[in-house]
Design an enzyme around this catalytic site. Sequence first.
Site, PDB file in Angstrom:
ATOM      1  N   HIS A  20      39.785 -54.060 -10.343  1.00  0.00           N
ATOM      2  CA  HIS A  20      38.782 -53.101  -9.896  1.00  0.00           C
ATOM      3  C   HIS A  20      39.306 -52.289  -8.711  1.00  0.00           C
ATOM      4  O   HIS A  20      39.516 -52.840  -7.627  1.00  0.00           O
ATOM      5  CB  HIS A  20      37.527 -53.885  -9.493  1.00  0.00           C
ATOM      6  N   ARG A  21      39.579 -51.026  -8.954  1.00  0.00           N
ATOM      7  CA  ARG A  21      40.202 -50.134  -7.945  1.00  0.00           C
ATOM      8  C   ARG A  21      41.571 -50.688  -7.519  1.00  0.00           C
ATOM      9  O   ARG A  21      42.006 -50.476  -6.385  1.00  0.00           O
ATOM     10  CB  ARG A  21      39.293 -49.931  -6.732  1.00  0.00           C
TER      11      ARG A  21
ATOM     12  N   GLU B 262      42.079 -50.149 -12.856  1.00  0.00           N
ATOM     13  CA  GLU B 262      40.946 -49.223 -12.909  1.00  0.00           C
ATOM     14  C   GLU B 262      41.156 -47.998 -12.025  1.00  0.00           C
ATOM     15  O   GLU B 262      41.785 -48.101 -10.958  1.00  0.00           O
ATOM     16  CB  GLU B 262      39.661 -49.938 -12.450  1.00  0.00           C
TER      17      GLU B 262
ATOM     18  N   ASP C 152      38.597 -44.605 -10.719  1.00  0.00           N
ATOM     19  CA  ASP C 152      37.384 -43.783 -10.713  1.00  0.00           C
ATOM     20  C   ASP C 152      37.818 -42.331 -10.500  1.00  0.00           C
ATOM     21  O   ASP C 152      38.585 -42.039  -9.573  1.00  0.00           O
ATOM     22  CB  ASP C 152      36.461 -44.179  -9.559  1.00  0.00           C
TER      23      ASP C 152
ATOM     24  N   HIS D 178      36.605 -43.386  -5.293  1.00  0.00           N
ATOM     25  CA  HIS D 178      35.322 -43.924  -5.755  1.00  0.00           C
ATOM     26  C   HIS D 178      34.102 -43.140  -5.272  1.00  0.00           C
ATOM     27  O   HIS D 178      33.229 -42.774  -6.063  1.00  0.00           O
ATOM     28  CB  HIS D 178      35.177 -45.391  -5.327  1.00  0.00           C
TER      29      HIS D 178
ATOM     30  N   GLU E  24      37.227 -44.466 -15.208  1.00  0.00           N
ATOM     31  CA  GLU E  24      35.790 -44.153 -15.162  1.00  0.00           C
ATOM     32  C   GLU E  24      35.556 -42.670 -14.929  1.00  0.00           C
ATOM     33  O   GLU E  24      36.045 -42.087 -13.953  1.00  0.00           O
ATOM     34  CB  GLU E  24      35.082 -44.951 -14.056  1.00  0.00           C
TER      35      GLU E  24
ATOM     36  N   GLN F 167      35.372 -45.436 -19.400  1.00  0.00           N
ATOM     37  CA  GLN F 167      34.072 -46.029 -19.044  1.00  0.00           C
ATOM     38  C   GLN F 167      33.250 -45.005 -18.280  1.00  0.00           C
ATOM     39  O   GLN F 167      33.782 -44.132 -17.587  1.00  0.00           O
ATOM     40  CB  GLN F 167      34.296 -47.255 -18.162  1.00  0.00           C
TER      41      GLN F 167
HETATM   42  O1  G3P Z   1      33.413 -49.321 -13.307  1.00  0.00           O
HETATM   43  C1  G3P Z   1      32.967 -50.636 -13.186  1.00  0.00           C
HETATM   44  C2  G3P Z   1      32.526 -50.760 -11.803  1.00  0.00           C
HETATM   45  O2  G3P Z   1      33.605 -50.309 -11.049  1.00  0.00           O
HETATM   46  C3  G3P Z   1      31.321 -49.901 -11.575  1.00  0.00           C
HETATM   47  O3  G3P Z   1      31.021 -49.856 -10.255  1.00  0.00           O
HETATM   48  O4  G3P Z   1      30.699 -48.455  -8.310  1.00  0.00           O
HETATM   49  O5  G3P Z   1      32.699 -49.906  -8.455  1.00  0.00           O
HETATM   50  O6  G3P Z   1      32.546 -47.872  -9.850  1.00  0.00           O
HETATM   51  P1  G3P Z   1      31.796 -48.968  -9.183  1.00  0.00           P
HETATM   52 CA    CA Z   2      34.362 -47.972 -11.389  1.00  0.00          CA
END
Ligand code: G3P
Ligand code: CA
Length: 283
Positions: free
Chosen positions: A29-30, A56, A58, A71, A143, A179
């Site tokens: 995540h990130r 990941e 964003d 993000h 994302e 996503q």
């Molecule tokens: O994309 C999955 C998760 O990362 C969603 O929450 O706010 O961290 O992008 P966020």
């Molecule tokens: Ca995300």
Amino acid sequence: MRLPSLLLLALAVVGLGSLAPTRPQVIAHRGASWDAPEHTFAAWDLALESGADWIEQDLQLTRDGLLVVFHDDSLDRVARGPVADCSGTIRSKTRAQLSRCDVGTWFNAKFPPRAKPEFAAQRIPTLDEVLARYRRRAKFYIELKAPEEAPGMEQALLEALTRHGLAADSTARARVIVQSFSAASLQRFAALAPGYTLVQLLGDRLDEATLDADLARIAIYAQGIGPSRRHVNRTLVERAHANSLVVHPYTVNDEAEMRQLLSLGVDGMFTDRPAQLRRLLPY
Ligand code: G3P
Ligand code: CA
């Protein structure tokens, strides 16, 4: 070599690689954003060293139409540098302005035990820079972030994937998952670029009374759901699987919770701590 590894090797040798069992996927995540500043080369490098299956990103669109990986809507939490360039909304800045911001100093200040001097040199990367750096050694879980605020984001993503050889054929497309919390954005992307795996993120808990209908509606355009970790139970996982949807909860950093979600049968999870999740998996 551990026994499961031997089994996978044997399957590959006899040409049955496609039948090899899959294990839950580690989605960084990130990046490995517990130990390095989010959405930086430092975080993605560490994620891959930790055995993450997916890294990941964003997406945000700059004022001059470039996709960057970041993000928040606002620069204020993690960007440091000249105020005119590095505060306010990211969409109000040009790529040239953003190149003056560092995105590691905040991390060093907030998490002294995890701080490293080199983090202060980390910059906001463009998607092109990320794809160029990792395309030969990573899979991307991208994302479409707040796409209603950024018309054209889906087309820009497809163009970037195309530039980096990630749209050429089904093998290339399998290295990308797209996503979004926006069903409309996923559907726009699918219309532009069929053949990618799409995951519908879910902000709210799905109502059990309409669960099957909701999942069946999602399954028309997506191959998975990304629910909040707080909203996952056995019924959700079973009904999602019955509707041919994988389940990738976000964002799970506690080991006991990772174990509990694995016991429910999730297909992977987003975590800031990919090394910790990787250690729990059999191979
Ligand atoms: O994309 C999955 C998760 O990362 C969603 O929450 O706010 O961290 O992008 P966020
Ligand atoms: Ca995300």
